[in-house]
Motif scaffolding. Sequence first.
Motif, PDB file in Angstrom:
ATOM      1  N   MET A  39       0.848  -1.191   0.000  1.00  0.00           N
ATOM      2  CA  MET A  39       0.000   0.000   0.000  1.00  0.00           C
ATOM      3  C   MET A  39       0.880   1.236   0.000  1.00  0.00           C
ATOM      4  N   SER A  40       0.424   2.273  -0.671  1.00  0.00           N
ATOM      5  CA  SER A  40       1.198   3.491  -0.779  1.00  0.00           C
ATOM      6  C   SER A  40       1.478   4.084   0.593  1.00  0.00           C
ATOM      7  N   GLU A  41       2.626   4.738   0.716  1.00  0.00           N
ATOM      8  CA  GLU A  41       3.038   5.321   1.984  1.00  0.00           C
ATOM      9  C   GLU A  41       2.021   6.335   2.492  1.00  0.00           C
ATOM     10  N   GLN A  42       1.272   7.002   1.560  1.00  0.00           N
ATOM     11  CA  GLN A  42       0.313   8.011   2.006  1.00  0.00           C
ATOM     12  C   GLN A  42      -0.820   7.414   2.837  1.00  0.00           C
ATOM     13  N   TYR A  43      -0.992   6.088   2.773  1.00  0.00           N
ATOM     14  CA  TYR A  43      -2.071   5.469   3.519  1.00  0.00           C
ATOM     15  C   TYR A  43      -1.584   4.847   4.827  1.00  0.00           C
ATOM     16  N   ARG A  44      -0.311   4.988   5.159  1.00  0.00           N
ATOM     17  CA  ARG A  44       0.171   4.437   6.423  1.00  0.00           C
ATOM     18  C   ARG A  44      -0.491   5.159   7.582  1.00  0.00           C
ATOM     19  N   ILE A  45      -0.893   4.399   8.570  1.00  0.00           N
ATOM     20  CA  ILE A  45      -1.542   4.974   9.734  1.00  0.00           C
ATOM     21  C   ILE A  45      -0.901   4.381  10.976  1.00  0.00           C
ATOM     22  N   PRO A  46      -1.058   5.032  12.116  1.00  0.00           N
ATOM     23  CA  PRO A  46      -0.466   4.486  13.348  1.00  0.00           C
ATOM     24  C   PRO A  46      -1.077   3.126  13.670  1.00  0.00           C
ATOM     25  N   SER A  47      -0.234   2.239  14.160  1.00  0.00           N
ATOM     26  CA  SER A  47      -0.722   0.902  14.510  1.00  0.00           C
ATOM     27  C   SER A  47      -1.277   0.837  15.922  1.00  0.00           C
ATOM     28  N   SER A  48      -1.144   1.920  16.668  1.00  0.00           N
ATOM     29  CA  SER A  48      -1.673   1.936  18.029  1.00  0.00           C
ATOM     30  C   SER A  48      -2.140   3.355  18.367  1.00  0.00           C
ATOM     31  N   PRO A  49      -3.363   3.515  18.846  1.00  0.00           N
ATOM     32  CA  PRO A  49      -4.372   2.462  18.926  1.00  0.00           C
ATOM     33  C   PRO A  49      -4.957   2.157  17.542  1.00  0.00           C
ATOM     34  N   LEU A  50      -5.388   0.915  17.350  1.00  0.00           N
ATOM     35  CA  LEU A  50      -5.968   0.543  16.072  1.00  0.00           C
ATOM     36  C   LEU A  50      -7.345   1.169  15.899  1.00  0.00           C
ATOM     37  N   PRO A  51      -7.681   1.577  14.677  1.00  0.00           N
ATOM     38  CA  PRO A  51      -9.057   2.031  14.427  1.00  0.00           C
ATOM     39  C   PRO A  51     -10.053   0.921  14.780  1.00  0.00           C
ATOM     40  N   LYS A  52     -11.231   1.319  15.245  1.00  0.00           N
ATOM     41  CA  LYS A  52     -12.228   0.347  15.700  1.00  0.00           C
ATOM     42  C   LYS A  52     -13.052  -0.152  14.519  1.00  0.00           C
ATOM     43  N   ALA A  53     -12.451  -1.048  13.764  1.00  0.00           N
ATOM     44  CA  ALA A  53     -13.119  -1.683  12.627  1.00  0.00           C
ATOM     45  C   ALA A  53     -12.560  -3.090  12.509  1.00  0.00           C
ATOM     46  N   TRP A  54     -13.432  -4.053  12.182  1.00  0.00           N
ATOM     47  CA  TRP A  54     -13.014  -5.451  12.207  1.00  0.00           C
ATOM     48  C   TRP A  54     -11.846  -5.759  11.264  1.00  0.00           C
ATOM     49  N   PRO A  55     -11.686  -5.100  10.083  1.00  0.00           N
ATOM     50  CA  PRO A  55     -10.501  -5.434   9.268  1.00  0.00           C
ATOM     51  C   PRO A  55      -9.190  -5.138   9.981  1.00  0.00           C
ATOM     52  N   PHE A  56      -9.174  -4.118  10.856  1.00  0.00           N
ATOM     53  CA  PHE A  56      -7.946  -3.840  11.598  1.00  0.00           C
ATOM     54  C   PHE A  56      -7.699  -4.896  12.675  1.00  0.00           C
ATOM     55  N   GLU A  57      -8.772  -5.425  13.275  1.00  0.00           N
ATOM     56  CA  GLU A  57      -8.595  -6.524  14.218  1.00  0.00           C
ATOM     57  C   GLU A  57      -7.991  -7.734  13.504  1.00  0.00           C
ATOM     58  N   GLU A  58      -8.490  -8.008  12.292  1.00  0.00           N
ATOM     59  CA  GLU A  58      -7.946  -9.124  11.516  1.00  0.00           C
ATOM     60  C   GLU A  58      -6.510  -8.833  11.080  1.00  0.00           C
ATOM     61  N   ALA A  59      -6.238  -7.585  10.727  1.00  0.00           N
ATOM     62  CA  ALA A  59      -4.882  -7.206  10.323  1.00  0.00           C
ATOM     63  C   ALA A  59      -3.900  -7.400  11.470  1.00  0.00           C
ATOM     64  N   ALA A  60      -4.337  -7.114  12.695  1.00  0.00           N
ATOM     65  CA  ALA A  60      -3.478  -7.330  13.862  1.00  0.00           C
ATOM     66  C   ALA A  60      -3.197  -8.818  14.047  1.00  0.00           C
ATOM     67  N   LYS A  61      -4.220  -9.671  13.844  1.00  0.00           N
ATOM     68  CA  LYS A  61      -4.005 -11.119  13.907  1.00  0.00           C
ATOM     69  C   LYS A  61      -2.994 -11.555  12.853  1.00  0.00           C
ATOM     70  N   LEU A  62      -3.132 -11.010  11.661  1.00  0.00           N
ATOM     71  CA  LEU A  62      -2.211 -11.366  10.584  1.00  0.00           C
ATOM     72  C   LEU A  62      -0.799 -10.901  10.894  1.00  0.00           C
ATOM     73  N   ALA A  63      -0.675  -9.696  11.443  1.00  0.00           N
ATOM     74  CA  ALA A  63       0.651  -9.181  11.806  1.00  0.00           C
ATOM     75  C   ALA A  63       1.306 -10.071  12.864  1.00  0.00           C
ATOM     76  N   ALA A  64       0.511 -10.525  13.833  1.00  0.00           N
ATOM     77  CA  ALA A  64       1.059 -11.417  14.857  1.00  0.00           C
ATOM     78  C   ALA A  64       1.457 -12.754  14.242  1.00  0.00           C
ATOM     79  N   HIS A  65       0.678 -13.221  13.289  1.00  0.00           N
ATOM     80  CA  HIS A  65       0.983 -14.484  12.609  1.00  0.00           C
ATOM     81  C   HIS A  65       2.296 -14.378  11.844  1.00  0.00           C
ATOM     82  N   VAL A  66       2.484 -13.274  11.140  1.00  0.00           N
ATOM     83  CA  VAL A  66       3.709 -13.075  10.349  1.00  0.00           C
ATOM     84  C   VAL A  66       4.903 -12.873  11.277  1.00  0.00           C
TER      85      VAL A  66
END
Length: 538
Positions: free
Chosen positions: A1-28
């Motif tokens: 994803m383009s650098e312009q869309y980078r957002i802070p990882s903490s606190p995560l936005p309250k939306a289920w794709p970010f919860e899943e993204a956190a699971k994926l980040a932990a998996h990786v």
Amino acid sequence: MSEQYRIPSSPLPKAWPFEEAAKLAAHVGDRAVSVERPVLLETGYGPSGLPHIGTFGEVARTSWVRQAFGAITGKPTRLLAFSDDMDALRKVPDNVPNQDMLRQYIGRPLSRVPDPFGTHESFAAHNNARLQAFLDSFGFDYEFASSTAYYEGGRFDAALKRVLEVHDEIVAVIAPTLGAERRATYSPVLPIHPRTGQVMQVRMDAIDPVAGTVRWTDEDGETFETPVTGGHAKMQWKADWAMRWYALGVDYEMSGKDLIDSVRLSGKICRILGGRAPAGLTYELFLDENGQKISKSKGNGISVEEWLRYAPPESLGQYMFNAPQRAKRLFFDVIPKATDEYLANVTRALAAQKADDPALWANPAWFIHAGHIPDNAGSPITFGMLLNLASVANAETPDVLWKFIQRYDADATPTRDPMLARLVDHAIVYYADFVRPTKQYRAPEGKERAALSDLAEALRGMDAATATPDDFQNLVFEIGKRHGFEPLRSWFGCLYEVLLGQKEGPRFGIFIALYGAGETVALIEAALTRSMSQATQS
């Protein structure tokens, strides 16, 4: 994803794709990730039939997880849309031509069955092309993968030989889940019969991991030795799923609630092979109007094509975004609500985008529009309001609705407001198919007649040219209170049922502003006259 869309990882936005993204980040974890070896997300497709609304949902939801993951980590990703086109044709679909021809190929891999439509080299190729066109029409960013191409091209060869090394361990995992007859012959390896081309479910007489072959006997008593490599065999589907995760290093794959046990078994097999099962989301299934599970064979749901007849694709995205872990009705009556929910989210997202407000990242519109919402993505008028306008005007063409719209907003045009233009077209069709056939007006009762008469008289006395929607809304409230409606919503229920012929309706002040004060007076008078006529006849 383009650098312009980078957002802070903490606190995560309250939306289920970010919860899943956190699971994926932990998996990786700390695994080295590069453009050459990106994080891999996968979706699956069975090309025995055409792509359907569940296909859209899985690819859309996985894409949103991918978007969220890229936004918080900046790590490169791939989305693989994998077609299981080595699967055998089990039955002939009802909605294809040349069914007698297809029956001759039952049991063969879909990629080795002729195309009944006569446009591609195989039935699988035809449906794969439809899948890609389908996904492309929504603008998804994905890579297509064919199971046949991977098997025949050697992409799975090493993993298939590994399956032979742990063959008995895999059997021990799957066998307890099978009936006695199937358990007696089960093997994760399904060789392709060298003469008939059939995918064979037979007992293995011998396994040779070094040579990469299996020996088996067909129903005529003839024995064959078949290499598992090069497309001469495929895996039974739970083992196939696990083998693919292992061979490709899949990091994320979601699946439906009906596959919970299969995910668990495939995860065990993946670990036996020496791999790690991917992270993933278990999503709930769709229900029909009667609360029954949607079934392609029953045809008791709604297709993507049907949805897009009545509303824009963004509304379907909104419906899929909402609460994926909750069972939801999927029928025509959910379309207006999903459409207006999308429009409300776009309005909020555009404001947040302009103000650089972090609330944007939790907004479904940010996902639906892949990180940037166009300025003209919304509409100044809701879909529900357009349906009400179509209803009272008995509109059969868009021109009828545009007459009211442009009196409300003289600058509104299809060019300036492209979403509104699309909604107008959809509203005409939805009204004709679903609203007009179900309208039921009731006669006003008791104080309702007096209140309606007062509203008509008050509207006659207003300067409609300068009155705002809020002015009209305040007037409606005032008359309802004056006539003692308690709760006040019963007064609005009267307006909807008597004037519009429906149980629910719009914010009535905006409706008057759009439809016109004079036209609303005429609507009230017609309802009062109709009720008097009915009373006389009775």
